[in-house]
Design a protein around this motif. Structure first.
Motif, PDB file in Angstrom:
ATOM      1  N   ILE A  71       0.876  -1.031   0.003  1.00 43.23           N
ATOM      2  CA  ILE A  71       0.021  -0.120  -0.042  1.00 43.23           C
ATOM      3  C   ILE A  71       0.945   1.761  -0.484  1.00 43.23           C
ATOM      4  O   ILE A  71       1.859   1.195   0.206  1.00 43.23           O
ATOM      5  CB  ILE A  71      -0.863  -0.285   1.585  1.00 43.23           C
ATOM      6  CG1 ILE A  71       0.111   0.135   2.997  1.00 43.23           C
ATOM      7  CG2 ILE A  71      -2.428  -1.302   0.938  1.00 43.23           C
ATOM      8  CD1 ILE A  71      -1.271   0.718   4.352  1.00 43.23           C
ATOM      9  N   SER A  72       0.549   2.428  -0.945  1.00 43.14           N
ATOM     10  CA  SER A  72       0.821   3.956   0.276  1.00 43.14           C
ATOM     11  C   SER A  72       0.503   4.621   1.401  1.00 43.14           C
ATOM     12  O   SER A  72      -0.537   4.274   1.345  1.00 43.14           O
ATOM     13  CB  SER A  72       0.555   4.515  -1.427  1.00 43.14           C
ATOM     14  OG  SER A  72       0.725   5.921  -1.002  1.00 43.14           O
ATOM     15  N   ARG A  73       1.362   3.855   2.084  1.00 40.71           N
ATOM     16  CA  ARG A  73       0.807   4.800   3.350  1.00 40.71           C
ATOM     17  C   ARG A  73       0.271   6.205   3.129  1.00 40.71           C
ATOM     18  O   ARG A  73      -0.320   6.928   3.804  1.00 40.71           O
ATOM     19  CB  ARG A  73       2.468   5.327   3.686  1.00 40.71           C
ATOM     20  CG  ARG A  73       3.196   5.784   4.260  1.00 40.71           C
ATOM     21  CD  ARG A  73       4.173   6.001   5.273  1.00 40.71           C
ATOM     22  NE  ARG A  73       5.878   6.673   4.662  1.00 40.71           N
ATOM     23  CZ  ARG A  73       5.889   8.031   4.779  1.00 40.71           C
ATOM     24  NH1 ARG A  73       4.809   8.966   5.001  1.00 40.71           N
ATOM     25  NH2 ARG A  73       6.387   8.719   4.296  1.00 40.71           N
ATOM     26  N   LYS A  74       0.894   6.599   2.442  1.00 47.05           N
ATOM     27  CA  LYS A  74       0.267   8.756   1.473  1.00 47.05           C
ATOM     28  C   LYS A  74      -1.082   8.317   1.356  1.00 47.05           C
ATOM     29  O   LYS A  74      -1.625   9.376   2.093  1.00 47.05           O
ATOM     30  CB  LYS A  74       1.671   9.844   0.842  1.00 47.05           C
ATOM     31  CG  LYS A  74       2.826   9.582   1.382  1.00 47.05           C
ATOM     32  CD  LYS A  74       3.654  10.326   0.671  1.00 47.05           C
ATOM     33  CE  LYS A  74       4.951  10.407   1.209  1.00 47.05           C
ATOM     34  NZ  LYS A  74       6.276  11.132   0.211  1.00 47.05           N
ATOM     35  N   GLU A  75      -1.369   7.047   0.740  1.00 43.33           N
ATOM     36  CA  GLU A  75      -2.391   7.738   0.365  1.00 43.33           C
ATOM     37  C   GLU A  75      -4.313   7.348   1.583  1.00 43.33           C
ATOM     38  O   GLU A  75      -4.715   7.579   1.534  1.00 43.33           O
ATOM     39  CB  GLU A  75      -3.393   5.880  -0.010  1.00 43.33           C
ATOM     40  CG  GLU A  75      -2.757   6.429  -1.690  1.00 43.33           C
ATOM     41  CD  GLU A  75      -3.140   5.438  -2.603  1.00 43.33           C
ATOM     42  OE1 GLU A  75      -3.672   4.223  -2.251  1.00 43.33           O
ATOM     43  OE2 GLU A  75      -2.717   5.559  -4.039  1.00 43.33           O
ATOM     44  N   PHE A  76      -3.116   6.795   2.737  1.00 44.04           N
ATOM     45  CA  PHE A  76      -4.119   7.376   3.879  1.00 44.04           C
ATOM     46  C   PHE A  76      -3.956   7.828   5.044  1.00 44.04           C
ATOM     47  O   PHE A  76      -3.810   7.946   5.430  1.00 44.04           O
ATOM     48  CB  PHE A  76      -3.563   5.700   4.429  1.00 44.04           C
ATOM     49  CG  PHE A  76      -4.386   4.253   4.078  1.00 44.04           C
ATOM     50  CD1 PHE A  76      -5.720   3.756   3.711  1.00 44.04           C
ATOM     51  CD2 PHE A  76      -3.715   4.089   2.696  1.00 44.04           C
ATOM     52  CE1 PHE A  76      -5.904   2.946   2.579  1.00 44.04           C
ATOM     53  CE2 PHE A  76      -3.840   2.592   2.095  1.00 44.04           C
ATOM     54  CZ  PHE A  76      -5.705   2.093   2.273  1.00 44.04           C
ATOM     55  N   GLY A  77      -2.954   8.896   4.560  1.00 44.31           N
ATOM     56  CA  GLY A  77      -2.579  10.281   5.180  1.00 44.31           C
ATOM     57  C   GLY A  77      -1.434  10.137   6.307  1.00 44.31           C
ATOM     58  O   GLY A  77      -1.682  10.949   6.893  1.00 44.31           O
ATOM     59  N   LEU A  78      -0.313   8.855   6.086  1.00 46.43           N
ATOM     60  CA  LEU A  78       1.055   8.674   7.054  1.00 46.43           C
ATOM     61  C   LEU A  78       1.433   9.759   6.428  1.00 46.43           C
ATOM     62  O   LEU A  78       2.064   8.798   5.571  1.00 46.43           O
ATOM     63  CB  LEU A  78       0.536   7.700   7.161  1.00 46.43           C
ATOM     64  CG  LEU A  78       0.141   7.085   8.010  1.00 46.43           C
ATOM     65  CD1 LEU A  78      -1.462   6.419   7.959  1.00 46.43           C
ATOM     66  CD2 LEU A  78       0.359   5.729   8.900  1.00 46.43           C
ATOM     67  N   THR A  79       1.249  10.941   5.787  1.00 42.91           N
ATOM     68  CA  THR A  79       2.099  12.073   4.832  1.00 42.91           C
ATOM     69  C   THR A  79       3.905  12.790   5.430  1.00 42.91           C
ATOM     70  O   THR A  79       4.316  13.052   4.685  1.00 42.91           O
ATOM     71  CB  THR A  79       1.344  13.187   4.350  1.00 42.91           C
ATOM     72  OG1 THR A  79       0.938  13.753   5.494  1.00 42.91           O
ATOM     73  CG2 THR A  79      -0.190  12.465   3.749  1.00 42.91           C
ATOM     74  N   TRP A  80       3.424  12.237   7.128  1.00 41.46           N
ATOM     75  CA  TRP A  80       4.788  12.997   7.440  1.00 41.46           C
ATOM     76  C   TRP A  80       6.125  12.270   6.804  1.00 41.46           C
ATOM     77  O   TRP A  80       6.424  11.378   6.044  1.00 41.46           O
ATOM     78  CB  TRP A  80       5.473  12.325   8.690  1.00 41.46           C
ATOM     79  CG  TRP A  80       6.601  12.420   9.163  1.00 41.46           C
ATOM     80  CD1 TRP A  80       6.389  13.430  10.151  1.00 41.46           C
ATOM     81  CD2 TRP A  80       7.558  12.210   9.979  1.00 41.46           C
ATOM     82  NE1 TRP A  80       7.866  13.638  10.828  1.00 41.46           N
ATOM     83  CE2 TRP A  80       8.589  12.893   9.924  1.00 41.46           C
ATOM     84  CE3 TRP A  80       8.176  11.377   8.721  1.00 41.46           C
ATOM     85  CZ2 TRP A  80       9.989  12.755  10.375  1.00 41.46           C
ATOM     86  CZ3 TRP A  80       9.641  10.962   9.402  1.00 41.46           C
ATOM     87  CH2 TRP A  80      10.513  11.699   9.870  1.00 41.46           C
ATOM     88  N   ASP A  81       6.860  13.542   6.174  1.00 41.02           N
ATOM     89  CA  ASP A  81       8.415  13.851   5.378  1.00 41.02           C
ATOM     90  C   ASP A  81       9.872  13.981   5.994  1.00 41.02           C
ATOM     91  O   ASP A  81       9.275  14.516   6.749  1.00 41.02           O
ATOM     92  CB  ASP A  81       8.032  13.469   4.230  1.00 41.02           C
ATOM     93  CG  ASP A  81       8.115  12.761   3.258  1.00 41.02           C
ATOM     94  OD1 ASP A  81       8.156  11.525   3.407  1.00 41.02           O
ATOM     95  OD2 ASP A  81       7.484  12.820   1.692  1.00 41.02           O
ATOM     96  N   ARG A 114       5.422  -3.053   2.719  1.00 38.19           N
ATOM     97  CA  ARG A 114       4.657  -4.195   2.762  1.00 38.19           C
ATOM     98  C   ARG A 114       4.181  -4.836   3.427  1.00 38.19           C
ATOM     99  O   ARG A 114       4.683  -4.881   5.256  1.00 38.19           O
ATOM    100  CB  ARG A 114       5.946  -4.296   1.813  1.00 38.19           C
ATOM    101  CG  ARG A 114       6.735  -4.615   0.683  1.00 38.19           C
ATOM    102  CD  ARG A 114       7.905  -4.939   0.571  1.00 38.19           C
ATOM    103  NE  ARG A 114       9.410  -4.603   1.155  1.00 38.19           N
ATOM    104  CZ  ARG A 114       9.551  -5.530   1.736  1.00 38.19           C
ATOM    105  NH1 ARG A 114       9.888  -6.975   0.772  1.00 38.19           N
ATOM    106  NH2 ARG A 114      10.723  -5.190   2.402  1.00 38.19           N
ATOM    107  N   LEU A 115       2.682  -5.126   3.827  1.00 38.94           N
ATOM    108  CA  LEU A 115       2.554  -5.714   4.425  1.00 38.94           C
ATOM    109  C   LEU A 115       1.985  -7.482   3.943  1.00 38.94           C
ATOM    110  O   LEU A 115       2.421  -8.189   2.919  1.00 38.94           O
ATOM    111  CB  LEU A 115       0.425  -5.885   4.074  1.00 38.94           C
ATOM    112  CG  LEU A 115       0.520  -3.876   3.545  1.00 38.94           C
ATOM    113  CD1 LEU A 115      -0.953  -4.414   3.709  1.00 38.94           C
ATOM    114  CD2 LEU A 115       0.829  -3.381   4.448  1.00 38.94           C
TER     115      LEU A 115
END
Length: 178
Positions: A142-152, A167-168
């Motif tokens: 999955i893309s973490r950023k698509e779920f609002g986990l945008t810290w960079d 990766r899961l």
């Protein structure tokens, strides 16, 4: 056709994720507290009418307390306001003898997106205590950023600190309920 209910066996299941750090190594994390429920026609998972996975965000562990605290913070999962991750399976699609794709909706941080994971079905056995169990290996990305986990963050040299791709990998053993 009789409906069969299944629940996860926490002693024989694990939920793991992997993320690149500095793009040179992989950090592995786990959710220590989670549940899987499924409802099937007889013992046929292809005809599952209900597959739900939930994980307690506060049970996250990457073997580093400081990192775990950061992951629970508003920078990532925001556990104070979104204490659960939830996946609701919509369709189990057979893709070979013991292979399938499970399509469903994943909710993280209040953001719900369609996700497809790969399922390797290991079969059904009766354990030494007379319990009927089914085993699965589940993998996906999955893309973490698509779920609002945008810290960079970016290093001085311009390298990304945490990759977007997560990766899961899950090993799930379900127990048939009487």
């Amino acid at each position: 056709m009789a409906k069969t209910k299944w629940v996860s066996d926490p002693a024989h299941s694990e939920v793991q994720f992997k993320v690149k750090h500095l793009m040179i190594t992989t950090v592995t994390g786990y959710f220590g507290s989670f549940e899987v429920e499924a409802e099937t026609d007889e013992d046929n998972f292809e005809k599952a009418s209900h597959i739900v996975f939930t994980a307690d965000v506060n049970s996250i562990s990457t073997n580093n307390d400081q990192r775990d605290t950061h992951l629970k913070s508003a920078d990532f999962f925001d556990a104070e306001n979104h204490d659960q991750i939830k996946f609701e399976g919509k369709r189990y699609e057979k893709a070979g003898e013991d292979q399938a794709k499970l399509h469903g909706d994943l909710t993280i941080r209040g953001n719900t997106k369609p996700v497809t994971v790969q399922v390797e079905y290991a079969g059904i056995v009766v354990d030494p205590y007379g319990q009927t169990k089914a085993g699965f290996t589940i993998s996906g990305k999955i893309s973490r950023k698509e779920f609002g986990l945008t810290w960079d963050a970016v290093t001085e040299a311009g390298s990304v600190v945490v990759s977007d791709e997560i990766r899961l990998l899950c090993e799930i053993q379900l127990v048939k309920q009487a």
